[in-house]
Design an enzyme around this catalytic site. Sequence first.
Site, PDB file in Angstrom:
ATOM      1  N   TYR A  73       0.851  -1.201   0.000  1.00  0.00           N
ATOM      2  CA  TYR A  73       0.000   0.000   0.000  1.00  0.00           C
ATOM      3  C   TYR A  73       0.879   1.240   0.000  1.00  0.00           C
ATOM      4  O   TYR A  73       2.065   1.184   0.360  1.00  0.00           O
ATOM      5  CB  TYR A  73      -0.958   0.012   1.198  1.00  0.00           C
ATOM      6  CG  TYR A  73      -0.339   0.380   2.527  1.00  0.00           C
ATOM      7  CD1 TYR A  73      -0.286   1.703   2.951  1.00  0.00           C
ATOM      8  CD2 TYR A  73       0.192  -0.599   3.370  1.00  0.00           C
ATOM      9  CE1 TYR A  73       0.285   2.042   4.177  1.00  0.00           C
ATOM     10  CE2 TYR A  73       0.749  -0.272   4.597  1.00  0.00           C
ATOM     11  CZ  TYR A  73       0.790   1.051   4.990  1.00  0.00           C
ATOM     12  OH  TYR A  73       1.356   1.385   6.194  1.00  0.00           O
ATOM     13  N   CYS A  74       0.281   2.358  -0.413  1.00  0.00           N
ATOM     14  CA  CYS A  74       1.030   3.610  -0.380  1.00  0.00           C
ATOM     15  C   CYS A  74       0.103   4.759   0.001  1.00  0.00           C
ATOM     16  O   CYS A  74      -0.569   4.684   1.028  1.00  0.00           O
ATOM     17  CB  CYS A  74       1.793   3.863  -1.676  1.00  0.00           C
ATOM     18  SG  CYS A  74       0.829   3.779  -3.203  1.00  0.00           S
ATOM     19  N   ARG A  75       0.029   5.801  -0.827  1.00  0.00           N
ATOM     20  CA  ARG A  75      -0.677   7.023  -0.419  1.00  0.00           C
ATOM     21  C   ARG A  75      -2.168   7.003  -0.693  1.00  0.00           C
ATOM     22  O   ARG A  75      -2.904   7.827  -0.147  1.00  0.00           O
ATOM     23  CB  ARG A  75      -0.051   8.229  -1.128  1.00  0.00           C
ATOM     24  CG  ARG A  75       1.379   8.506  -0.702  1.00  0.00           C
ATOM     25  CD  ARG A  75       2.039   9.529  -1.598  1.00  0.00           C
ATOM     26  NE  ARG A  75       3.389   9.849  -1.120  1.00  0.00           N
ATOM     27  CZ  ARG A  75       4.309  10.465  -1.859  1.00  0.00           C
ATOM     28  NH1 ARG A  75       4.020  10.806  -3.115  1.00  0.00           N
ATOM     29  NH2 ARG A  75       5.499  10.720  -1.361  1.00  0.00           N
TER      30      ARG A  75
END
Length: 220
Positions: A176-178
């Site tokens: 996952y990221c932003r």
Amino acid sequence: MAKGDRPKAALFESIAVMGKAFASPRRLELLDLLAQGPRTVDQLAKASKQSVANASQHLQALHAAGLVSREREGNKVRYELAGEDVLKLWLTLRDTSAERLAEVERSARDFLGEEVEGIDRTELLKRMRRRDVVVIDVRPEDEYEAGHIEGARSIPIDELKERLDELPKGREVIAYCRGPFCVMANQAVRQLLDAGRSARRLDEGWPEWHLRELEKAGRR
């Protein structure tokens, strides 16, 4: 304009100040970065690839609109979102634009590249309870330190290839990221698949996860 209409016009003009603050792609990018956690002007300028002077100007406009707060730390100024309501407002604007404007969807496809398989929050929580997945946060380390999914490992996307051996081979990896428009999670999944690992990306990102955790805590 009739005399009685002036107060109403002034009211809507005051509200429009916040709307005008959203009318710049640069300012929206800064809000997206601040949704990951507080940062200094220098950090925001570097992350958004603009000059410090330009970033500072945009941040001042966001501050005047009540969207961000700021605090001086020595010779630096640190900004953060002004509150949970601002985070909700930004995420709502982003998601509604994606649903209502075809151009946003097209631009997102062009930016993110080939689609990768995702996993939603509900399924991920079940898998995390069974401990049969590894969750990795592929954002820069400073964003991870500002806030992350409990139990997630910090492996920035630039370090992933060199750190593959840290990930158990028998478990699926969830990156996952932003947020849904963040390309880093897609890149991570492709790298993992190329390395023969089972991998998916979380449909949402840290800001959405964090907001749901705040809402859940508020209902207790």
